[in-house]
Motif scaffolding. Sequence first.
Motif, short mmCIF file in Angstrom:
data_model
loop_
_atom_site.label_atom_id
_atom_site.label_comp_id
_atom_site.label_asym_id
_atom_site.label_seq_id
_atom_site.Cartn_x
_atom_site.Cartn_y
_atom_site.Cartn_z
N ALA A 50 0.84 -1.21 0.00
CA ALA A 50 0.00 0.00 0.00
C ALA A 50 0.87 1.25 0.00
CB ALA A 50 -0.93 0.00 1.22
N SER A 51 1.97 1.22 0.75
CA SER A 51 2.89 2.36 0.75
C SER A 51 3.51 2.55 -0.62
CB SER A 51 4.00 2.14 1.79
OG SER A 51 3.45 2.05 3.08
N PHE A 52 3.81 1.46 -1.32
CA PHE A 52 4.39 1.55 -2.66
C PHE A 52 3.37 2.12 -3.64
CE2 PHE A 52 7.02 -0.39 -6.19
CZ PHE A 52 8.17 0.31 -5.89
N VAL A 53 2.10 1.82 -3.44
CA VAL A 53 1.05 2.45 -4.26
C VAL A 53 1.12 3.97 -4.07
CG1 VAL A 53 -1.44 2.75 -4.58
CG2 VAL A 53 -0.50 0.46 -4.31
N GLY A 54 1.21 4.42 -2.83
CA GLY A 54 1.32 5.85 -2.56
C GLY A 54 2.56 6.47 -3.19
N TYR A 55 3.67 5.76 -3.14
CA TYR A 55 4.90 6.21 -3.77
C TYR A 55 4.70 6.35 -5.29
CZ TYR A 55 9.82 5.94 -5.27
OH TYR A 55 11.05 6.16 -5.85
N GLY A 56 4.04 5.38 -5.89
CA GLY A 56 3.75 5.46 -7.32
C GLY A 56 2.84 6.63 -7.65
N LEU A 57 1.86 6.88 -6.79
CA LEU A 57 0.96 8.02 -7.02
C LEU A 57 1.73 9.34 -6.93
CD1 LEU A 57 -2.21 6.83 -5.06
CD2 LEU A 57 -1.88 6.94 -7.56
N ALA A 58 2.75 9.40 -6.09
CA ALA A 58 3.59 10.61 -6.02
C ALA A 58 4.33 10.81 -7.34
CB ALA A 58 4.57 10.52 -4.85
N TRP A 59 4.83 9.73 -7.94
CA TRP A 59 5.46 9.83 -9.26
C TRP A 59 4.46 10.32 -10.29
CZ3 TRP A 59 10.35 9.92 -10.78
CH2 TRP A 59 11.34 9.33 -9.98
N PHE A 80 14.06 5.84 -4.07
CA PHE A 80 14.27 4.61 -4.83
C PHE A 80 15.71 4.12 -4.64
CE2 PHE A 80 14.11 2.18 -8.97
CZ PHE A 80 13.06 1.35 -8.60
N LEU A 81 16.65 5.03 -4.70
CA LEU A 81 18.06 4.68 -4.50
C LEU A 81 18.28 4.13 -3.09
CD1 LEU A 81 20.99 4.69 -5.53
CD2 LEU A 81 21.16 7.05 -4.74
N LEU A 82 17.63 4.73 -2.09
CA LEU A 82 17.74 4.24 -0.72
C LEU A 82 17.25 2.79 -0.63
CD1 LEU A 82 18.43 4.78 2.24
CD2 LEU A 82 16.11 5.72 2.51
N ALA A 103 18.12 -8.71 -9.33
CA ALA A 103 17.74 -7.92 -10.51
C ALA A 103 17.09 -6.60 -10.09
CB ALA A 103 16.80 -8.73 -11.40
N LEU A 104 16.23 -6.64 -9.09
CA LEU A 104 15.59 -5.41 -8.60
C LEU A 104 16.64 -4.46 -8.02
CD1 LEU A 104 12.37 -6.84 -6.90
CD2 LEU A 104 12.54 -5.62 -9.08
N THR A 105 17.63 -5.00 -7.34
CA THR A 105 18.69 -4.17 -6.77
C THR A 105 19.44 -3.41 -7.87
OG1 THR A 105 18.96 -5.75 -4.96
CG2 THR A 105 20.76 -4.19 -5.31
N VAL A 106 19.72 -4.10 -8.96
CA VAL A 106 20.41 -3.46 -10.09
C VAL A 106 19.57 -2.31 -10.63
CG1 VAL A 106 21.22 -3.83 -12.46
CG2 VAL A 106 21.74 -5.51 -10.68
N ILE A 107 18.27 -2.52 -10.77
CA ILE A 107 17.37 -1.47 -11.26
C ILE A 107 17.33 -0.31 -10.27
CG2 ILE A 107 14.95 -0.91 -11.76
CD1 ILE A 107 14.72 -3.85 -12.81
#
Length: 137
Positions: A50-59, A80-82, A103-107
Amino acid sequence: MARALRVLTQLMGWACVTIGLFHVALGNAAIPGAGSAGPTVDSWGRFMGASFVGYGLAWLWAARQRPIPARAVRWLAGVFLLGGVSRLLSLAVHGRPHWFQIALTVIELGLPPVFFWLADAEERTPRGDVRPVPAGR
């Protein structure tokens, strides 16, 4: 470069919203390699979804601004870098996770510098030179 910033910002927003909803809906099943991590991790994972949804909405909010605010892009890319740095910390403390997490870490380590570089692309572009994005995008 302004167009690249706009497209990447929208893509980042929609990807984060989609991934977040996937975690809310599936809980532990959304995490490759998590198996039966139990109800505590499932609860935490759904909350973080749910927090990631909010982060996406900020983008997506940032992508809808004219011009896209460089300060917001830098803050969001920094978060995202953090996340990527946090995965490296986990790797150092607990060892190698599922390959998909690598793979996600590389991105998460590779994409923020692109956003830092593009962050002020629209603010540097004269107002009349930015092509409008069609409604509904």
